[in-house]
Scaffold this active site. Structure first.
Site, PDB file in Angstrom:
ATOM      1  N   ALA A   1     -15.222  13.340 -10.447  1.00  0.00           N
ATOM      2  CA  ALA A   1     -15.396  11.953 -10.268  1.00  0.00           C
ATOM      3  C   ALA A   1     -14.765  11.164 -11.439  1.00  0.00           C
ATOM      4  O   ALA A   1     -13.800  11.812 -11.966  1.00  0.00           O
ATOM      5  CB  ALA A   1     -16.800  11.709 -10.637  1.00  0.00           C
ATOM      6  N   ASN A   2     -14.998   9.882 -11.863  1.00  0.00           N
ATOM      7  CA  ASN A   2     -14.227   9.323 -12.726  1.00  0.00           C
ATOM      8  C   ASN A   2     -15.361   8.159 -13.428  1.00  0.00           C
ATOM      9  O   ASN A   2     -16.509   8.302 -13.091  1.00  0.00           O
ATOM     10  CB  ASN A   2     -13.068   8.202 -12.235  1.00  0.00           C
ATOM     11  CG  ASN A   2     -13.677   7.532 -11.335  1.00  0.00           C
ATOM     12  OD1 ASN A   2     -14.331   6.416 -11.605  1.00  0.00           O
ATOM     13  ND2 ASN A   2     -13.158   7.751  -9.989  1.00  0.00           N
ATOM     14  N   ARG A   3     -14.622   7.568 -14.410  1.00  0.00           N
ATOM     15  CA  ARG A   3     -15.705   6.760 -15.318  1.00  0.00           C
ATOM     16  C   ARG A   3     -16.079   5.293 -14.690  1.00  0.00           C
ATOM     17  O   ARG A   3     -16.744   4.463 -15.502  1.00  0.00           O
ATOM     18  CB  ARG A   3     -15.418   6.745 -16.807  1.00  0.00           C
ATOM     19  CG  ARG A   3     -15.181   7.843 -17.348  1.00  0.00           C
ATOM     20  CD  ARG A   3     -14.542   7.784 -18.954  1.00  0.00           C
ATOM     21  NE  ARG A   3     -14.334   8.973 -19.610  1.00  0.00           N
ATOM     22  CZ  ARG A   3     -15.257   9.813 -19.979  1.00  0.00           C
ATOM     23  NH1 ARG A   3     -16.581   9.589 -19.918  1.00  0.00           N
ATOM     24  NH2 ARG A   3     -14.526  10.999 -20.771  1.00  0.00           N
ATOM     25  N   SER A   4     -15.772   5.012 -13.621  1.00  0.00           N
ATOM     26  CA  SER A   4     -16.009   3.782 -13.124  1.00  0.00           C
ATOM     27  C   SER A   4     -17.494   3.378 -13.067  1.00  0.00           C
ATOM     28  O   SER A   4     -18.410   4.359 -12.409  1.00  0.00           O
ATOM     29  CB  SER A   4     -15.602   3.620 -11.574  1.00  0.00           C
ATOM     30  OG  SER A   4     -15.825   2.209 -11.112  1.00  0.00           O
TER      31      SER A   4
ATOM     32  N   ALA B   1     -12.827   2.743  -7.972  1.00  0.00           N
ATOM     33  CA  ALA B   1     -11.849   3.688  -8.343  1.00  0.00           C
ATOM     34  C   ALA B   1     -12.005   4.826  -7.652  1.00  0.00           C
ATOM     35  O   ALA B   1     -12.835   5.706  -7.714  1.00  0.00           O
ATOM     36  CB  ALA B   1     -12.287   4.041  -9.765  1.00  0.00           C
TER      37      ALA B   1
END
Ligand code: CTP
Ligand code: CA
Length: 222
Positions: A33-36, A99
């Protein structure tokens, strides 16, 4: 359209918005995943709805509530987001603020992966995800106005201009994420179009959203 007295600028228009990260499964309990946070995309969906648009928001996994007055579709992976976006067409405009994970594990394990007894780490093979913005920009039912985001930590304008050309969209909202933009309440963006670059001041994400919604309304009503 929208000529009725008292109509809002986007009354009768349908706008598609993506927001949040995607989660790409590694096994049943792990993902990439990512920090969005989804804050900016959700605020854009709400701002478009406030101008009278019918908004379809395709949201990855986020911890914030669905915006009021917006049809929100919840997805997990990039491929699910792509399918939901295509199913939502036709639209007059589309804003791709999500994102999206660029890669996903090639073969998610069916069972939780166990640590090897010899203390080694398992290899994690990745394959590219579909590019939703690029695909929808060249779609037979392409929306009249297609807007992408570009999250950059350096050479922001240069990268955004390259993305504008590569993706086939109309505008890129170039987002400087070198500070705390991902998860923070403010954003510094530059609107990059085929006609030039507009530098916007550092603003609360809801203000960025309101300005962008105004610009969408102007563009759809020449
Ligand atoms: N995007 C998308 N689908 C993907 C990847 C990106 O729709 N699989 C969209 C994003 O929503 C954003 C734009 O493309 O509107 C640019 O995303 P970004 O991650 O900045 O660009 P990439 O082309 O993925 O390039 P890189 O991550 O290498 O900078
Ligand atoms: Ca990317």
């Amino acid at each position: 359209r929208g000529a009725a007295p008292g109509a809002l600028p986007l009354t009768g228009r349908h706008v598609l918005v993506t927001s949040g990260p995607t989660h790409e499964p590694i096994d049943p309990v792990r993902f990439l995943a990512n920090r969005s946070s989804g804050q900016q995309g959700h605020a854009i969906a709400a701002a478009l709805a406030a101008l009278g648009a019918r908004v379809t928001l395709v949201a990855g996994p986020v911890a914030i509530p669905d915006p009021q007055g917006v049809e929100t579709l919840h997805v997990e992976t990039a491929r699910e987001m792509m399918a939901a976006c295509e199913a939502a067409l036709p639209a007059d405009a589309a804003v791709f603020a999500a994102a999206v994970a660029d890669w996903r594990p090639a073969e998610p394990a069916a069972q939780k992966m166990k640590k090897p007894l010899d203390q080694s780490a398992p290899p994690l093979a990745l394959v590219p995800n579909p590019d939703i913005l690029a695909t929808l920009s060249r779609h037979p039912q392409r929306p009249e106005l297609v807007i992408g985001f570009a999250a950059e930590t350096e050479r922001v304008i240069e990268h955004a201009q390259a993305k504008l050309a590569r993706k086939g969209c109309d505008w890129i909202v170039a987002n400087d994420v070198s500070g705390d933009a991902m998860g923070g309440a403010e954003n510094t963006v530059h609107l990059v179009t085929h006609h030039g670059v507009e530098h916007w001041p550092r603003l609360p994400k809801v203000e960025v959203a309101a300005r962008l919604a105004d610009r969408v309304a102007e563009a759809l009503h020449p």
